[in-house]
Design a protein around this motif. Structure first.
Motif, PDB file in Angstrom:
ATOM      1  N   UNK A   5       0.806  -1.234   0.000  1.00 30.62           N
ATOM      2  CA  UNK A   5       0.000   0.000   0.000  1.00 30.62           C
ATOM      3  C   UNK A   5       0.833   1.275   0.000  1.00 30.62           C
ATOM      4  N   UNK A   6       1.921   1.286   0.774  1.00 33.83           N
ATOM      5  CA  UNK A   6       2.772   2.469   0.786  1.00 33.83           C
ATOM      6  C   UNK A   6       3.420   2.711  -0.558  1.00 33.83           C
ATOM      7  N   UNK A   7       3.836   1.641  -1.208  1.00 33.12           N
ATOM      8  CA  UNK A   7       4.457   1.764  -2.521  1.00 33.12           C
ATOM      9  C   UNK A   7       3.416   2.174  -3.562  1.00 33.12           C
ATOM     10  N   UNK A   8       2.207   1.684  -3.425  1.00 30.48           N
ATOM     11  CA  UNK A   8       1.149   2.024  -4.373  1.00 30.48           C
ATOM     12  C   UNK A   8       0.825   3.510  -4.333  1.00 30.48           C
ATOM     13  N   UNK A  16       2.118   5.341 -13.155  1.00 28.91           N
ATOM     14  CA  UNK A  16       2.331   4.236 -14.093  1.00 28.91           C
ATOM     15  C   UNK A  16       1.186   3.236 -13.998  1.00 28.91           C
ATOM     16  N   UNK A  17       0.717   2.959 -12.795  1.00 33.21           N
ATOM     17  CA  UNK A  17      -0.394   2.018 -12.631  1.00 33.21           C
ATOM     18  C   UNK A  17      -1.653   2.539 -13.320  1.00 33.21           C
ATOM     19  N   UNK A  18      -1.904   3.838 -13.221  1.00 32.08           N
ATOM     20  CA  UNK A  18      -3.079   4.409 -13.879  1.00 32.08           C
ATOM     21  C   UNK A  18      -2.953   4.297 -15.394  1.00 32.08           C
ATOM     22  N   UNK A  19      -1.768   4.599 -15.927  1.00 31.96           N
ATOM     23  CA  UNK A  19      -1.558   4.460 -17.367  1.00 31.96           C
ATOM     24  C   UNK A  19      -1.722   3.012 -17.802  1.00 31.96           C
ATOM     25  N   UNK A  70      11.536  -1.425  -9.351  1.00 35.27           N
ATOM     26  CA  UNK A  70      11.058  -2.791  -9.534  1.00 35.27           C
ATOM     27  C   UNK A  70       9.547  -2.834  -9.715  1.00 35.27           C
ATOM     28  N   UNK A  71       8.826  -2.024  -8.950  1.00 36.22           N
ATOM     29  CA  UNK A  71       7.374  -2.035  -9.041  1.00 36.22           C
ATOM     30  C   UNK A  71       6.889  -1.526 -10.396  1.00 36.22           C
ATOM     31  N   UNK A  72       7.527  -0.501 -10.919  1.00 37.18           N
ATOM     32  CA  UNK A  72       7.167   0.016 -12.239  1.00 37.18           C
ATOM     33  C   UNK A  72       7.337  -1.069 -13.296  1.00 37.18           C
ATOM     34  N   UNK A  73       8.454  -1.772 -13.250  1.00 36.08           N
ATOM     35  CA  UNK A  73       8.688  -2.830 -14.234  1.00 36.08           C
ATOM     36  C   UNK A  73       7.715  -3.991 -14.056  1.00 36.08           C
ATOM     37  N   UNK A  74       7.377  -4.331 -12.822  1.00 35.48           N
ATOM     38  CA  UNK A  74       6.414  -5.407 -12.592  1.00 35.48           C
ATOM     39  C   UNK A  74       5.042  -5.038 -13.150  1.00 35.48           C
ATOM     40  N   UNK A  75       4.610  -3.823 -12.881  1.00 31.50           N
ATOM     41  CA  UNK A  75       3.289  -3.387 -13.340  1.00 31.50           C
ATOM     42  C   UNK A  75       3.207  -3.428 -14.867  1.00 31.50           C
ATOM     43  N   UNK A 240      12.510  -8.154 -12.396  1.00 29.78           N
ATOM     44  CA  UNK A 240      11.140  -7.828 -11.961  1.00 29.78           C
ATOM     45  C   UNK A 240      10.084  -8.213 -12.991  1.00 29.78           C
ATOM     46  N   UNK A 241      10.423  -8.158 -14.278  1.00 31.96           N
ATOM     47  CA  UNK A 241       9.438  -8.484 -15.314  1.00 31.96           C
ATOM     48  C   UNK A 241       8.900  -9.898 -15.160  1.00 31.96           C
ATOM     49  N   UNK A 242       9.721 -10.810 -14.669  1.00 32.34           N
ATOM     50  CA  UNK A 242       9.263 -12.196 -14.490  1.00 32.34           C
ATOM     51  C   UNK A 242       8.190 -12.254 -13.412  1.00 32.34           C
ATOM     52  N   UNK A 243       8.344 -11.453 -12.374  1.00 32.92           N
ATOM     53  CA  UNK A 243       7.329 -11.429 -11.322  1.00 32.92           C
ATOM     54  C   UNK A 243       6.072 -10.706 -11.817  1.00 32.92           C
ATOM     55  N   UNK A 244       6.235  -9.750 -12.719  1.00 32.70           N
ATOM     56  CA  UNK A 244       5.070  -9.159 -13.356  1.00 32.70           C
ATOM     57  C   UNK A 244       4.312 -10.181 -14.190  1.00 32.70           C
TER      58      UNK A 244
END
Length: 362
Positions: A5-8, A16-19, A70-75, A240-244
């Motif tokens: 949640x904090x990262x979100x 990036x998540x919205x896009x 990492x989160x940007x790449x996962x998303x 990170x892409x693999x976890x995405x």
């Protein structure tokens, strides 16, 4: 494997998540078939995603720069892998310019690349091969490059590229070259077999026909052995892409379970648990140890995550049924992408670890 949640709430992650949800996901299957439109890159740039390398998390958020990256790449890799892969090529140039001793080149190009006014791509992974296919010969005023780049991603929709070549004394030369549709510098796209995975990434073979690189466009020159060691060290880590990709597979299985059967819901939860464990272990090694420590453990975790991705994608195909074999189906795309991840930035160490993981399951 949900976003913390904090990262979100971190502004770049939220943007990036919205896009991803509003712009990329609705057309992801069409993008995979027809190719990444330049508008996708422009949208990511507009939302600040091209400033990822130098991004500083909000004060007091508790988030680190690496967590945001990492989160940007996962998303992005979960929602639209084609756009993600074109986007990620951009940062090879950005990272190289942040480290170059060529300050004039950095000042000339980095601001536009970070702002998203220019889109970059890269061609140099082949330097890891025993006989690299692109060579550099020193000439008056710079270097002459010749050869053939097996794959260049984002061709026709990027403006500039970081190109790697090997010199006669086995040094790795990295240079900035124009790569846009208007470039007339000796880079020529040539016919090559179509990709059956990540075919929407505008990836093609490019011949390097006597490309002249002036000294002012040279980014770096170093012993190729040193570069290869750094390349292998970085790519020992799980990407990170693999976890995405695993996020996307779990989501598909949960959505398919009401029709495919309750076993697929159970499977989805088990896969999510395993993915979360590997993710935690992989990121802990990155965050807590120097990059050259525990390389075997890092590689084994990467291989295990890749294997889990293949198995998760296989389950997606089984849950979906016959339509998965058609282009335009998400399960079939996930299966192809799982195999792509097996060889993306592959090292000899990873190839061996992949065999070990497969053998352990036989």
């Amino acid at each position: 494997m949900e976003t913390d949640p904090g990262l979100a709430r971190e502004r770049l992650v939220a943007a990036v998540a919205e896009a991803a949800v509003t712009e990329l996901r609705p057309v992801a299957e069409r993008t995979a078939l027809d190719g990444v439109p330049p508008a996708h890159l422009d949208e990511l740039a507009r939302r600040g995603a091209y400033g990822l390398v130098g991004y500083e998390p909000s004060r007091g958020s508790g988030c680190t720069h690496d967590q945001v990256v990492r989160e940007v790449h996962e998303i992005l890799s979960a929602v639209d892998p084609s756009t993600w892969f074109v986007y990620t090529q951009h940062f090879a140039m950005v990272k190289a310019l942040t480290k170059t001793d060529n300050t004039e080149l950095r000042e000339r190009w980095l601001p536009e690349l970070v702002a998203g006014g220019r889109h970059a791509t890269a061609g140099f992974a082949y330097l890891r091969h025993p006989s690299p296919p692109v060579t550099a010969e020193q000439v008056e005023g710079g270097w002459r490059l010749r050869g053939r780049m097996p794959w260049v991603t984002g061709w026709t929709i990027t403006d500039t590229a970081i190109l790697g070549a090997v010199t006669p004394d086995d040094r790795a030369l990295f240079a900035r070259v124009d790569s846009g549709p208007e470039a007339r510098n000796g880079l020529v796209a040539v016919d090559s077999p179509p990709l059956w995975a990540m075919g929407g990434t505008h990836t093609t073979a490019v011949e390097v026909r006597d490309v002249l690189v002036p000294h002012e466009d040279v980014i770096s020159l170093e012993p190729r052995q040193d570069w290869a060691l750094a390349y292998d060290t970085e790519n020992a880590n799980a990407h990170p892409a693999v976890f995405g990709h695993l996020r996307a597979a779990v989501d598909l299985l949960l959505a398919a379970a009401p029709r495919a059967g309750a076993a697929y819901e159970t499977l989805a939860h088990r896969l999510a648990e395993q993915a979360a464990r590997l993710r935690t272990e992989a990121y802990a090694l990155r965050d807590e140890l120097p990059p050259d420590k525990e390389l075997t453990a890092r590689t084994e975790i990467r291989a295990a995550a890749l294997d889990l991705g293949v198995r998760a994608a296989t389950a997606c195909v089984a849950a979906t049924g016959g339509r998965a074999v058609q282009y335009g189906d998400t399960a079939g795309r996930l299966a192809r992408e799982a195999l792509f991840h097996l060889i993306q930035a592959q090292t000899p160490q990873l190839r061996e670890a992949t065999a070990g993981v497969t053998l352990s399951g036989i």
